[in-house]
Motif scaffolding. Sequence first.
Motif, short mmCIF file in Angstrom:
data_model
loop_
_atom_site.label_atom_id
_atom_site.label_comp_id
_atom_site.label_asym_id
_atom_site.label_seq_id
_atom_site.Cartn_x
_atom_site.Cartn_y
_atom_site.Cartn_z
N GLU A 217 0.82 -1.21 0.00
CA GLU A 217 0.00 0.00 0.00
C GLU A 217 0.86 1.26 0.00
O GLU A 217 0.55 2.23 -0.70
CB GLU A 217 -0.95 -0.02 1.21
N VAL A 218 1.94 1.23 0.78
CA VAL A 218 2.83 2.39 0.80
C VAL A 218 3.48 2.57 -0.57
O VAL A 218 3.59 3.68 -1.09
CB VAL A 218 3.91 2.24 1.90
N GLU A 219 3.88 1.44 -1.15
CA GLU A 219 4.53 1.47 -2.45
C GLU A 219 3.61 2.09 -3.51
O GLU A 219 4.04 2.87 -4.35
CB GLU A 219 4.90 0.04 -2.86
N ASN A 220 2.32 1.73 -3.43
CA ASN A 220 1.37 2.24 -4.41
C ASN A 220 0.78 3.58 -3.99
O ASN A 220 -0.02 4.16 -4.72
CB ASN A 220 0.22 1.23 -4.62
N GLY A 221 1.15 4.02 -2.79
CA GLY A 221 0.63 5.30 -2.31
C GLY A 221 -0.87 5.28 -2.09
O GLY A 221 -1.54 6.30 -2.20
N GLN A 222 -1.41 4.10 -1.78
CA GLN A 222 -2.85 4.01 -1.58
C GLN A 222 -3.16 3.58 -0.15
O GLN A 222 -3.12 2.39 0.17
CB GLN A 222 -3.46 3.01 -2.57
N ARG A 223 -3.47 4.56 0.65
CA ARG A 223 -3.77 4.23 2.04
C ARG A 223 -5.21 3.75 2.15
O ARG A 223 -6.12 4.38 1.62
CB ARG A 223 -3.57 5.47 2.91
N GLN A 224 -5.38 2.64 2.86
CA GLN A 224 -6.72 2.11 3.08
C GLN A 224 -7.52 3.07 3.94
O GLN A 224 -6.97 3.81 4.75
CB GLN A 224 -6.63 0.76 3.81
N LYS A 225 -8.83 3.02 3.78
CA LYS A 225 -9.68 3.81 4.66
C LYS A 225 -9.87 3.06 5.97
O LYS A 225 -9.86 1.83 6.00
CB LYS A 225 -11.05 4.03 4.00
N TRP A 226 -10.06 3.82 7.03
CA TRP A 226 -10.20 3.21 8.35
C TRP A 226 -11.34 2.19 8.38
O TRP A 226 -11.22 1.12 8.96
CB TRP A 226 -10.41 4.30 9.41
N GLN A 227 -12.46 2.52 7.71
CA GLN A 227 -13.60 1.60 7.71
C GLN A 227 -13.22 0.26 7.08
O GLN A 227 -13.77 -0.78 7.43
CB GLN A 227 -14.79 2.17 6.91
N ASP A 228 -12.27 0.31 6.14
CA ASP A 228 -11.94 -0.91 5.41
C ASP A 228 -10.95 -1.81 6.13
O ASP A 228 -10.70 -2.93 5.71
CB ASP A 228 -11.37 -0.55 4.03
N ILE A 229 -10.34 -1.31 7.19
CA ILE A 229 -9.35 -2.15 7.87
C ILE A 229 -9.83 -2.59 9.25
O ILE A 229 -9.06 -3.11 10.05
CB ILE A 229 -7.99 -1.42 8.02
N ALA A 230 -11.13 -2.39 9.50
CA ALA A 230 -11.68 -2.70 10.82
C ALA A 230 -11.35 -4.12 11.27
O ALA A 230 -11.08 -4.37 12.44
CB ALA A 230 -13.19 -2.48 10.82
N ASP A 231 -11.33 -5.06 10.32
CA ASP A 231 -11.12 -6.45 10.72
C ASP A 231 -9.65 -6.87 10.66
O ASP A 231 -9.33 -8.03 10.83
CB ASP A 231 -11.98 -7.38 9.85
N ARG A 232 -8.76 -5.89 10.40
CA ARG A 232 -7.34 -6.24 10.34
C ARG A 232 -6.76 -6.41 11.75
O ARG A 232 -7.35 -5.98 12.73
CB ARG A 232 -6.56 -5.15 9.60
#
Length: 303
Positions: free
Chosen positions: A94-109
């Motif tokens: 994600e850092v490499e692609n510069g695309q940070r996940q949204k908080w809602q999308d990582i709730a189950d991480r």
Amino acid sequence: MSFRKLEGQTARWIQRVQEYNFTSAHCQGRKHSNADALSRRPCQEKCAHCHKVETRTEVKQIRAIGTLPAAGWDPVTLREEQLEDTDIGPILREVENGQRQKWQDIADRSPTYKSYWAQWKSLAVRNGVLERDWESATGRRQVAQIIIPRSRVKDVLSELHGGPSGGHFGVNKTLNKVRQRFYWLQARTDIEKWCRQCDTCAASRGPRTRNRGQMHQYKIGAPFERVAIDIAGPFPRSYQGNRCLLIAMDYFTKWPEMYAIPYQEDSIIAEVLVANFFCRFGIPRELHSDQGRNFESHLLKEV
Ligand SMILES: [Zn+2]
Ligand SMILES: [Zn+2]
């Protein structure tokens, strides 16, 4: 560089310079006059002594050491292991692609993933390796820390704590060393555990010694001049309701007496001693106990 036993000052020097990417080379003392001049008294030209020392101790070229100690620490291998890590791998991508996940999308991480995610602004991929930019507490320097996957923690600690440049430092110093180059979550916990379990450290700590009070030798003149008392217990309560034992012993004759008492209290102890011990043997000049001076003076007052 290799040293048979790396400790103390040498270890601290190496720790200090390890943060830099450098090449070291031996310089003959004769040619080293620029630096030595500051710390040496001037020698006469072609000093026989200096010349002799140099030729006698022929020093081999010292192998250069970089910031990374050994094989397996090249960017390609590191990247592979970071990608294999279930928490660090996704973050790297994600850092490499510069695309940070949204908080809602990582709730189950996992909490680990979230913690790296929260440090997004400090993360960067360099040479394909995920790093964290860290400012030391003093704010003077910025360090690029390699993010260490769980699988590598053991390697890092064995190198930085016990390796050739380790020096078996304690938790804080080891953590400090780690931070100069590496980062992973719960590093402190891992280091504490590592130091606790390190055999070399345990051996050098040696057996725990307890401070003991100095033993005194008393010179005793006569029977029942000096009496020692002690309390044993509490034990299970007897039918008479007693839980402790009061022990009184004369220093000179070693005559012991023992009385059951309900509980440890100065007035009770005094009463029992007077009724059973002092009335038969007389009041001693000194009363000793390991309960401290307070107890003794209090007791004698009660008596
Ligand atoms: Zn000289
Ligand atoms: Zn150790």
